[in-house]
Design a protein around this motif. Sequence first.
Motif, PDB file in Angstrom:
ATOM      1  N   TYR A  89      -6.020   2.934   5.513  1.00 52.69           N
ATOM      2  CA  TYR A  89      -6.286   3.234   4.147  1.00 52.69           C
ATOM      3  C   TYR A  89      -6.144   4.821   4.010  1.00 52.69           C
ATOM      4  CZ  TYR A  89      -6.358  -1.474   2.151  1.00 52.69           C
ATOM      5  OH  TYR A  89      -5.967  -2.605   1.944  1.00 52.69           O
ATOM      6  N   THR A 381      -4.466  -6.023  -4.799  1.00 54.46           N
ATOM      7  CA  THR A 381      -3.505  -6.849  -3.950  1.00 54.46           C
ATOM      8  C   THR A 381      -4.236  -6.830  -2.368  1.00 54.46           C
ATOM      9  OG1 THR A 381      -2.338  -4.685  -3.397  1.00 54.46           O
ATOM     10  CG2 THR A 381      -1.649  -6.220  -5.322  1.00 54.46           C
ATOM     11  N   ALA A 428      -0.790  -1.182  -0.262  1.00 55.75           N
ATOM     12  CA  ALA A 428       0.158  -1.834   0.011  1.00 55.75           C
ATOM     13  C   ALA A 428       1.487  -1.260  -0.476  1.00 55.75           C
ATOM     14  CB  ALA A 428       0.063  -3.559  -0.959  1.00 55.75           C
TER      15      ALA A 428
HETATM   16  O1  PYC Z   1      -2.311  -4.129   0.906  1.00 54.24           O
HETATM   17  O2  PYC Z   1      -1.590  -4.449   2.849  1.00 54.24           O
HETATM   18  C1  PYC Z   1      -1.877  -4.843   1.624  1.00 54.24           C
HETATM   19  C2  PYC Z   1      -1.156  -5.741   0.997  1.00 54.24           C
HETATM   20  C3  PYC Z   1      -0.128  -6.578   1.542  1.00 54.24           C
HETATM   21  C4  PYC Z   1       0.281  -7.574   0.543  1.00 54.24           C
HETATM   22  C5  PYC Z   1      -0.349  -7.254  -0.534  1.00 54.24           C
HETATM   23  N1  PYC Z   1      -1.203  -6.197  -0.237  1.00 54.24           N
END
Ligand code: PYC
Length: 431
Positions: A89, A381, A428
């Motif tokens: 991150y 996500t 993501a």
């Molecule tokens: O944050 O790695 C991520 C991710 C993968 C799919 C959706 N978010």
Amino acid sequence: MGKSSKLARYSAAGLFWRGIRKQSWPRVWRQPAMKSTYDVVIIGGGVHGLATAFYLASNHGINDVAVVDKAYLGSGGSGRNTAIVRSNYLTPEGVAFYDRSLDLYNSMSADLNINVMFSERGHLTLAHTDSALRTMNWRAEVNKLQDINSSLIAPEEIKKLAPSLDISTDTRYPILGALYHPPGGTIRHDAVVWGYARAADSHGVDLHQQTEVLDILCEGGEGPEGKGAGGRVIGVRTNQGDIHAPVVVNCTAGWASQLSNMAGVRLPITTHPLQAAVTEPTKTFLPTVVVSGSLHVYVSQTDRGELVFGASVDPVATYDQRGTLQFTEELAGHVLELMPGLSKMRLMRQWAGLCDMTPDYSPVMGPTQVDGYFVDVGWGTYGFKAGPVSGEQMAASVANNNLPELIAPFALSRFTEGVLVGEKGAAAVGH
Ligand code: PYC
């Protein structure tokens, strides 16, 4: 049941004979009658809710716990994600948090006695522009400071890791470099749900499916019906009846803000669908996870050989989970820019899940202004990869009625205090 008959019941041969004789399968978790009172009610039977229940029981000895879900276990985000895990991150707070989740995922098969098929295959985030390269470099430096294996690599190295990627320089979005994170990978998401469900059940936690929360019951608050700041939670009203409980934990995704409104606690969340799709299976040719923010796509190949694709969230806030042709067309176009060799592959199916987006792309966790009402929401996500650490930390938060250090940065109060945890650069794909 004796040891040998138990073995016969669960051995491969035992299961085979049970299958062809069409005998009923042994239940993996109980279906208890719903009690009218529990110490803790957890709303949401996905990875977060089940993990919270499991750690409440196993780490803190609190097992008078009900997990309620309006559908079946794992039917929300836990069963709709693309099963990617990583800890590369951008913020120090995010890195420490997701890294703890990876630790728990690493030992999960042994801890829960279930094969969660963790495939530590490495994770590539491509950079197609100078500014993306700068962000990847920034992330690599933050990651290294926290001992996370993560570095910026050049196109030639990328090609060795993912030979199907087009690294030529005359494309619309040439690949200039990538953030490479070897500890990232994929995990079988259903197995994680089943593992936590079975383990929570074996500690005495009651799992109630088809049990929808219609209201959160409060008293003493400044709002209507005793809800809101200054009040305390006293239970939930469900379609199966009322449950009295001094603690209610909202572990939902998709409807988190609507549920929270039932306790008079407003959340800074907008909900968007996120679509994903899977191809027919082929021989294995993609050994890593590949993400492209500029092209709004991420992809990995399953053990069965299918390619699993995801995109950014849909631009319009809605609770609609239908797939769209626009998504399929854009996805196909973007994937072919990255991997032109896939032009003959067929998409088999697509689906959508709901993502609760917060302004800073970080979750909202911990106690709220309503005593006994806790939240573990705003998972955008990135909810699946955070399931284990969220369960562990939320259990500690509930057991001690405090905010553990690892999740303190994600408190709801950060939005009024103006201390956001800006994770957009690492969430993501470009949203
Ligand atoms: O944050 O790695 C991520 C991710 C993968 C799919 C959706 N978010």
